[in-house]
Design an enzyme around this catalytic site. Sequence first.
Site, PDB file in Angstrom:
ATOM      1  N   ASP A 196       0.851  -1.197   0.000  1.00 15.21           N
ATOM      2  CA  ASP A 196       0.000   0.000   0.000  1.00 15.21           C
ATOM      3  C   ASP A 196       0.881   1.239   0.000  1.00 15.21           C
ATOM      4  O   ASP A 196       1.563   1.535   0.987  1.00 15.21           O
ATOM      5  CB  ASP A 196      -0.893   0.000   1.251  1.00 15.21           C
ATOM      6  CG  ASP A 196      -1.851   1.187   1.255  1.00 15.21           C
ATOM      7  OD1 ASP A 196      -2.986   1.018   0.770  1.00 15.21           O
ATOM      8  OD2 ASP A 196      -1.460   2.273   1.725  1.00 15.21           O
ATOM      9  N   TYR A 238       3.485   9.797  -0.760  1.00 19.72           N
ATOM     10  CA  TYR A 238       4.552   9.206   0.062  1.00 19.72           C
ATOM     11  C   TYR A 238       5.926   9.397  -0.593  1.00 19.72           C
ATOM     12  O   TYR A 238       6.955   9.250   0.061  1.00 19.72           O
ATOM     13  CB  TYR A 238       4.328   7.711   0.329  1.00 19.72           C
ATOM     14  CG  TYR A 238       3.031   7.355   1.035  1.00 19.72           C
ATOM     15  CD1 TYR A 238       2.244   8.329   1.633  1.00 19.72           C
ATOM     16  CD2 TYR A 238       2.594   6.030   1.108  1.00 19.72           C
ATOM     17  CE1 TYR A 238       1.042   8.002   2.268  1.00 19.72           C
ATOM     18  CE2 TYR A 238       1.412   5.696   1.745  1.00 19.72           C
ATOM     19  CZ  TYR A 238       0.633   6.684   2.315  1.00 19.72           C
ATOM     20  OH  TYR A 238      -0.544   6.350   2.939  1.00 19.72           O
ATOM     21  N   LYS A 276      -2.529   5.980  -4.471  1.00 21.31           N
ATOM     22  CA  LYS A 276      -3.624   6.911  -4.157  1.00 21.31           C
ATOM     23  C   LYS A 276      -3.449   8.248  -4.869  1.00 21.31           C
ATOM     24  O   LYS A 276      -2.321   8.730  -5.032  1.00 21.31           O
ATOM     25  CB  LYS A 276      -3.688   7.160  -2.644  1.00 21.31           C
ATOM     26  CG  LYS A 276      -3.676   5.880  -1.812  1.00 21.31           C
ATOM     27  CD  LYS A 276      -3.815   6.098  -0.325  1.00 21.31           C
ATOM     28  CE  LYS A 276      -3.508   4.818   0.436  1.00 21.31           C
ATOM     29  NZ  LYS A 276      -2.125   4.686   0.880  1.00 21.31           N
ATOM     30  N   HIS A 297      -7.360   9.819  -1.970  1.00 16.24           N
ATOM     31  CA  HIS A 297      -6.665   9.740  -0.671  1.00 16.24           C
ATOM     32  C   HIS A 297      -7.479  10.372   0.470  1.00 16.24           C
ATOM     33  O   HIS A 297      -7.547   9.813   1.565  1.00 16.24           O
ATOM     34  CB  HIS A 297      -5.292  10.424  -0.806  1.00 16.24           C
ATOM     35  CG  HIS A 297      -4.278   9.934   0.155  1.00 16.24           C
ATOM     36  ND1 HIS A 297      -2.951   9.775  -0.155  1.00 16.24           N
ATOM     37  CD2 HIS A 297      -4.376   9.575   1.452  1.00 16.24           C
ATOM     38  CE1 HIS A 297      -2.290   9.328   0.902  1.00 16.24           C
ATOM     39  NE2 HIS A 297      -3.136   9.202   1.886  1.00 16.24           N
TER      40      HIS A 297
HETATM   41  P1  NDP Z   1       1.133   1.698  11.763  1.00 20.11           P
HETATM   42  O1  NDP Z   1      -0.010   1.638  12.715  1.00 20.11           O
HETATM   43  O2  NDP Z   1       1.371   0.599  10.806  1.00 20.11           O
HETATM   44  O3  NDP Z   1       2.390   1.960  12.672  1.00 20.11           O
HETATM   45  C1  NDP Z   1       3.700   2.086  12.193  1.00 20.11           C
HETATM   46  C2  NDP Z   1       4.561   2.343  13.416  1.00 20.11           C
HETATM   47  O4  NDP Z   1       4.536   1.188  14.262  1.00 20.11           O
HETATM   48  C3  NDP Z   1       5.978   2.599  13.047  1.00 20.11           C
HETATM   49  O5  NDP Z   1       6.456   3.575  13.959  1.00 20.11           O
HETATM   50  C4  NDP Z   1       6.667   1.252  13.301  1.00 20.11           C
HETATM   51  O6  NDP Z   1       8.000   1.476  13.696  1.00 20.11           O
HETATM   52  C5  NDP Z   1       5.849   0.688  14.438  1.00 20.11           C
HETATM   53  N1  NDP Z   1       5.777  -0.789  14.396  1.00 20.11           N
HETATM   54  C6  NDP Z   1       5.535  -1.562  13.315  1.00 20.11           C
HETATM   55  N2  NDP Z   1       5.514  -2.857  13.658  1.00 20.11           N
HETATM   56  C7  NDP Z   1       5.745  -2.920  14.989  1.00 20.11           C
HETATM   57  C8  NDP Z   1       5.839  -3.992  15.910  1.00 20.11           C
HETATM   58  N3  NDP Z   1       5.688  -5.255  15.535  1.00 20.11           N
HETATM   59  N4  NDP Z   1       6.105  -3.676  17.207  1.00 20.11           N
HETATM   60  C9  NDP Z   1       6.264  -2.400  17.595  1.00 20.11           C
HETATM   61  N5  NDP Z   1       6.175  -1.344  16.769  1.00 20.11           N
HETATM   62  C10 NDP Z   1       5.912  -1.599  15.461  1.00 20.11           C
HETATM   63  O7  NDP Z   1       0.994   3.123  11.003  1.00 20.11           O
HETATM   64  P2  NDP Z   1       0.985   3.581   9.500  1.00 20.11           P
HETATM   65  O8  NDP Z   1       0.592   4.993   9.526  1.00 20.11           O
HETATM   66  O9  NDP Z   1       2.262   3.264   8.812  1.00 20.11           O
HETATM   67  O10 NDP Z   1      -0.209   2.754   8.829  1.00 20.11           O
HETATM   68  C11 NDP Z   1      -0.027   1.632   7.990  1.00 20.11           C
HETATM   69  C12 NDP Z   1      -0.199   2.006   6.543  1.00 20.11           C
HETATM   70  O11 NDP Z   1      -1.499   2.575   6.332  1.00 20.11           O
HETATM   71  C13 NDP Z   1       0.742   3.094   6.042  1.00 20.11           C
HETATM   72  O12 NDP Z   1       2.067   2.662   5.918  1.00 20.11           O
HETATM   73  C14 NDP Z   1       0.053   3.492   4.781  1.00 20.11           C
HETATM   74  O13 NDP Z   1       0.277   2.529   3.770  1.00 20.11           O
HETATM   75  C15 NDP Z   1      -1.393   3.495   5.235  1.00 20.11           C
HETATM   76  N6  NDP Z   1      -1.838   4.843   5.680  1.00 20.11           N
HETATM   77  C16 NDP Z   1      -2.830   5.465   4.975  1.00 20.11           C
HETATM   78  C17 NDP Z   1      -3.296   6.694   5.328  1.00 20.11           C
HETATM   79  C18 NDP Z   1      -4.381   7.313   4.555  1.00 20.11           C
HETATM   80  O14 NDP Z   1      -4.676   8.497   4.778  1.00 20.11           O
HETATM   81  N7  NDP Z   1      -5.006   6.603   3.648  1.00 20.11           N
HETATM   82  C19 NDP Z   1      -2.738   7.427   6.481  1.00 20.11           C
HETATM   83  C20 NDP Z   1      -1.703   6.698   7.183  1.00 20.11           C
HETATM   84  C21 NDP Z   1      -1.319   5.451   6.796  1.00 20.11           C
HETATM   85  P3  NDP Z   1       9.259   0.824  12.890  1.00 20.11           P
HETATM   86  O15 NDP Z   1       9.129   1.263  11.460  1.00 20.11           O
HETATM   87  O16 NDP Z   1      10.437   1.391  13.594  1.00 20.11           O
HETATM   88  O17 NDP Z   1       9.115  -0.671  13.047  1.00 20.11           O
END
Ligand code: NDP
Length: 275
Positions: A45, A50, A75, A108
């Site tokens: 995704d 991004y 998006k 988006h």
């Molecule tokens: P997430 O809820 O996936 O959280 C990501 C955070 O959690 C990062 O800081 C990561 O740190 C940490 N993390 C990941 N895995 C673990 C784990 N197993 N244990 C502890 N910490 C963990 O947030 P996102 O905002 O990235 O959401 C996921 C996806 O949704 C995005 O990447 C994007 O594709 C989409 N999205 C869409 C939006 C929209 O408006 N349509 C807005 C926001 C996101 P680290 O990298 O250091 O592991």
Amino acid sequence: MTVPTIALNDGTTIPQLGFGVFKVDPEQAERIVTDALEAGYRHIDTAAIYGNEIGVGKAIEKSGIPRDELYVTTKLWNADQGTQSAFDAIDLSLEKLGLDRVNLYLIHWPVPSRDLYLESWLALEQIRESGKAVSIGVSNFQIEHLEKIIAGSSTVPAVNQIELHPAFSQAPLRAFGRLNNIATEAWGPLGQGKYDLFDLAPIAEAAAAHGKTPAQVVLRWHLQTGNIVFPKSNSPERIAENFDVFDFELSNAEMTAIDGLDEGKRVGGHPDEVS
Ligand code: NDP
């Protein structure tokens, strides 16, 4: 490991677990997406905003994985809403990704202040007809935005991608989705690390009971709730950890206890305000 699929309203299917790349540094995207593909993810995704579609595309190309085994979402950014601008935006995204089509193209954010989302939706219908996107959907749409595009077009969005995690479980939007056959995708599934979900008792206790991590319990809660989910991580260990969620099941009591964590609190922006 075969990831379960969710049937969409246009006859296609989507892997229920994928990999998100929001805030993945464009310079690192190729390596990080390669890690995810090696860990077994087949659903990526991304989004034009991004800035990492080129890296995503390079990882896909280098992987050698057949295109029809991969599911790629991107998006339409807010500034590109409109008709011709949406046509130009999908062409640019495809060029950056090195693909001739995405599986799913989303608006988006609705940006109601500009009131271009219905026009953009009609453009997405044409993009689907051209074959540049197999499925089309929306993101961050509230019920009134969904109602407007359903009434004003001949396509019900295949998905609505919304902020969703145990502290903000979006029951009304999920119910609207069930009623109208719109699949729910959960962004920020782990609370984006901005919300300390992992120490909350129902999550920590379920993790201890199943010998899994709190993040795995939260992802399992999403899967058992029926959400499509794509956690992001930069770390190969957590990328693998987040994919290893198919060897245990939360009980009804555990699911109910986690459902009870909803506080109606967002970690991200409000869809009526983000522009
Ligand atoms: P997430 O809820 O996936 O959280 C990501 C955070 O959690 C990062 O800081 C990561 O740190 C940490 N993390 C990941 N895995 C673990 C784990 N197993 N244990 C502890 N910490 C963990 O947030 P996102 O905002 O990235 O959401 C996921 C996806 O949704 C995005 O990447 C994007 O594709 C989409 N999205 C869409 C939006 C929209 O408006 N349509 C807005 C926001 C996101 P680290 O990298 O250091 O592991």
